[in-house]
Structure formats: structure tokens, C-alpha cells
Design an enzyme around this catalytic site. Structure first.
Site, mmCIF file in Angstrom:
data_model
loop_
_atom_site.group_PDB
_atom_site.id
_atom_site.type_symbol
_atom_site.label_atom_id
_atom_site.label_comp_id
_atom_site.label_asym_id
_atom_site.label_seq_id
_atom_site.Cartn_x
_atom_site.Cartn_y
_atom_site.Cartn_z
ATOM 1 N N LYS A 122 0.690 -1.225 0.020
ATOM 2 C CA LYS A 122 0.004 0.059 0.149
ATOM 3 C C LYS A 122 0.968 1.230 0.022
ATOM 4 C CE LYS A 122 -3.577 2.117 3.038
ATOM 5 N NZ LYS A 122 -3.774 2.416 4.674
ATOM 6 N N HIS A 129 -5.917 1.727 14.744
ATOM 7 C CA HIS A 129 -6.315 0.417 14.194
ATOM 8 C C HIS A 129 -5.094 -0.636 14.288
ATOM 9 C CE1 HIS A 129 -3.731 2.053 11.117
ATOM 10 N NE2 HIS A 129 -3.507 0.656 10.306
ATOM 11 N N ASP A 180 -3.257 -3.726 12.276
ATOM 12 C CA ASP A 180 -3.391 -4.431 10.812
ATOM 13 C C ASP A 180 -4.029 -5.837 10.933
ATOM 14 O OD1 ASP A 180 -2.531 -2.052 10.208
ATOM 15 O OD2 ASP A 180 -0.539 -2.761 9.863
ATOM 16 N N HIS A 238 -2.093 1.554 16.292
ATOM 17 C CA HIS A 238 -1.454 2.488 15.722
ATOM 18 C C HIS A 238 -2.072 3.402 14.814
ATOM 19 C CE1 HIS A 238 -1.335 -0.634 12.780
ATOM 20 N NE2 HIS A 238 -1.018 0.435 11.784
HETATM 21 C C1 OGA Z 1 -1.550 1.727 7.429
HETATM 22 C C2 OGA Z 1 -0.665 2.483 8.470
HETATM 23 C C3 OGA Z 1 0.833 3.898 9.093
HETATM 24 C C4 OGA Z 1 1.856 5.178 8.515
HETATM 25 O O1 OGA Z 1 -1.587 1.964 6.244
HETATM 26 O O2 OGA Z 1 -2.100 0.547 7.848
HETATM 27 O O3 OGA Z 1 -0.773 2.009 9.632
HETATM 28 O O4 OGA Z 1 2.732 5.375 8.883
HETATM 29 N N1 OGA Z 1 0.186 3.324 8.137
HETATM 30 O O5 OGA Z 1 1.584 5.474 7.205
HETATM 31 NI NI NI Z 2 -1.700 0.135 9.821
#
Ligand code: OGA
Ligand code: NI
Length: 333
Positions: free
Chosen positions: A200, A219, A221, A275
Site C-alpha cells: 500500500k 487501528h 493491521d 497505531h
Molecule cells: C496503515 C498504517 C501508518 C503509516 O496504512 O495501515 O498504519 O505510517 N500506516 O503510514
Molecule cells: Ni496500519
């Protein structure tokens, strides 16, 4: 359907932000972050030849934080630099070029360019656009969602995916040994070489009110583990003992999150980390998490060697796809 990208909203929001991006006082980062603290997520040197020491450090970090950073991880810095370069270049393309990769409304697949359509429970929106595509295994890859521009996008991402295996295998080996299992048993419980690597890119444009908005709300993961590369703009926060802490930006480190599936297989010994991500007033923040997931039809549950009469299973066993469905639809697991 007309979808508003946050990148576009950011272009005309110079002093204020639309109301739907303003978090409740329970979430606003300015009100809920522990300021000036020295508490930091652990930093672990993966090249240390003393494997027992590395295992101890990973067990400690995974049990207490659910998050740690790794240095000397074996992925060449140049490979990471090139991953960052092409991802950033994609998001800097004109809107119509990016829209060619948009996730089609109603599509079941998560892959493609997008902005979260549905609002969250409290009716709030996150200050972020994203691109999702799988990078491993080859049979799961759909190149339709890999940008053709910049032209080196594919080569640079393939190079990164190739180097990821070494880190992921090492992490699973240490997590496995730390539970008293054989080195390969944790990885096998997640599908072995059939595990799926989902990349992502989070693109958090600069935001005039970083004190009020969030890039990603709190959230955990869903996957097994997440390995994340950030650009040099700090923004990630971890929750420990009900308090939010900034996760320091360390050049060339990778950030590892313990996901829900590792918590489940370990029967709760390792904790998936809560996080969230802040946004920045002057700079665009970008991050590249890779979610390492079990195959969707694999049943995942507490490892049989870790449960007995004295230690009953703390989680149900279920297919990974079923787990994701329940979590996304907020129905009980
Ligand atoms: C996510 C996430 C954190 C970040 O995309 O699941 O927690 O540092 N990203 O971008
Ligand atoms: Ni995340």
C-alpha cells in the site's frame, strides 16, 4: 461517482480543513499525544550474529509494543530509495493519469488507486489517498494496478519485493523460536511460501491543521506482519498502555508491526499494535507498508503446540478471508 481526492482538497485548503476531517477531542493528535517523552519503540539490529539475542529483542518488542524498527536488515538502501522515488512520482502525476488506476466502485478487490469512500463510524474522514497492489507471489499479481508511469515503477517494485523475503523469513523465524516452536512453524502456520505480500502507498498531503486531523485513525493491521518504509516525515504513532507515542523516524530503518494473525497464532503472547498516523503542516508524508498475509482461504488459529488444558485457545480459528470480513463489517470474531 465523483470521488474527491484528499490531494485535491489539500490544494485549496490553505488555512482550514473541511469539517468532516476534524477529529473528536478523543482523537485529536494535539490533545492525545504524550509530549516530550523518551519512551521509544525498540530498534533491533537484524545483522547481529547472536541469534538468541535478536530473538529475545523481537520477543520483548512483540509482547510489549507489537511494533519495532529494524536496522541492517539486508535490503540495500538504494533499493528502498528507488521504491520511494517511483511511488512519489506516481502521486505527482496529473489527476487524470492517476485515475486510470482507480479502484472501480463496487469492486470486491482492494487493489487500485483510491480514497476511502465510506466515512468512519463517527462520520470522520482520514487525510490520505492510497494505492494498493500485490507484489508477491507472482500468481497473485495483477499488473493492471501497477503504474506504467514512471517507467521504472515496475522494475523498482519488483526489486524491493525480491529483497523483502529475506527480512520476512528472518522475522518469522525469530517469532517462531521465541514461542519455543521450530524455526519454520510460524511461517508455515501463515501459509508458508503462499503468503501474500500486499503493498500500500499512503499519500498524506500537507495539511493546514495537523493538530485536528489524522492520516489514519487508530487501528491494528489484520495481516500477519506489516513491514513499512516511511519517507523522512515523522508521523506514525504507537499506542502503549493507553497512551500515544511518536515513533521516531530513523533513516534506513524498516518499521515492523505485529498484525492480528500473529497475535492469534501466538495465542496472545505477541500483541498486534494499535497505531495511527498524523499529518504534517509543511510536508507531504508518504509511507509504503507491505501487509504480509495468509492466503485468504487458509484457516488461522492458535498454534496447536501452544494450547493445552492449562492454556486454552484465546481466539477462534477461521479462514483469513472470514476474519477480514468480520473486522471490516464490525461483526464479532
Ligand atoms: C496503515 C498504517 C501508518 C503509516 O496504512 O495501515 O498504519 O505510517 N500506516 O503510514
Ligand atoms: Ni496500519
Amino acid at each position: 461517482m465523483e470521488v474527491e481526492r484528499v490531494q485535491e482538497i489539500a490544494n485549496f485548503s490553505k488555512e482550514t480543513i473541511p469539517e468532516e476531517f476534524i477529529r473528536t477531542t478523543y482523537e485529536q493528535p494535539a490533545l492525545t499525544t504524550v509530549q516530550g517523552t523518551v519512551l521509544e519503540v525498540p530498534v533491533i539490529d537484524l545483522s547481529d550474529p547472536d541469534e538468541e539475542k535478536v530473538v529475545r529483542a523481537i520477543v520483548d518488542a512483540s509482547s510489549n509494543w507489537g511494533m519495532f524498527q529494524v536496522v541492517n536488515h539486508g535490503i540495500p538502501h538504494e533499493t528502498v530509495r528507488k521504491l520511494i522515488e517511483v511511488g512519489k512520482a506516481f502521486f505527482e502525476l496529473p489527476p487524470n493519469e492517476k485515475e486510470a488506476y482507480a479502484k472501480s466502485p463496487g469492486s470486491q478487490s482492494i487493489e487500485g488507486y483510491g480514497t476511502k469512500l465510506q466515512r468512519e463510524v463517527e462520520g470522520k474522514k482520514a487525510w490520505v489517498d492510497h494505492l494498493f497492489h500485490k507484489i508477491w507471489p507472482p500468481s497473485e499479481i495483477n499488473y493492471q494496478f501497477w503504474p506504467k508511469n514512471p517507467p521504472s515503477y515496475r522494475k523498482n517494485n519488483e526489486e524491493y519485493a525480491k529483497h523483502m523475503h529475506g527480512v520476512v523469513d528472518k522475522l518469522f523465524r525469530c517469532l517462531s523460536l521465541g514461542l519455543g516452536l521450530e524455526g519454520n512453524e510460524m511461517k508455515e502456520a501463515m501459509g508458508g511460501d503462499n503468503m501474500v505480500y500486499l503493498l500500500k502507498i499512503n499519500y498524506y498531503p500537507q495539511c493546514p491543521r495537523p493538530d485536528l486531523a489524522l492520516g489514519v485513525p487508530a487501528h491494528t493491521d489484520m495481516c500477519a506482519i506489516t513491514v513499512l518504509v516511511p519517507n523522512d516525515v515523522q508521523g506514525l504513532q504507537a499506542c502503549k498502555d493507553d497512551h500515544w507515542y511518536d515513533v521516531e523516524y530513523i533513516p534506513n530503518a524498516l518499521i515492523v508491526h505485529i498484525g492480528d494473525q500473529v497475535e492469534i497464532v501466538s495465542n496472545g503472547k505477541y500483541k498486534s499494535v494499535l497505531h495511527r498516523a498524523k499529518v504534517n503542516k509543511e510536508k507531504t508524508r508518504i509511507s509504503w507498508p507491505v501487509f504480509v498475509e495468509p492466503p485468504s482461504d487458509l484457516e488461522v488459529g492458535p498454534h496447536p503446540k501452544l494450547v493445552n488444558e492449562a492454556n486454552p485457545p484465546k481466539f477462534k480459528s477461521k479462514k483469513y478471508s472470514q476474519y477480514c470480513f468480520c473486522k471490516l463489517n464490525k461483526t464479532p470474531q
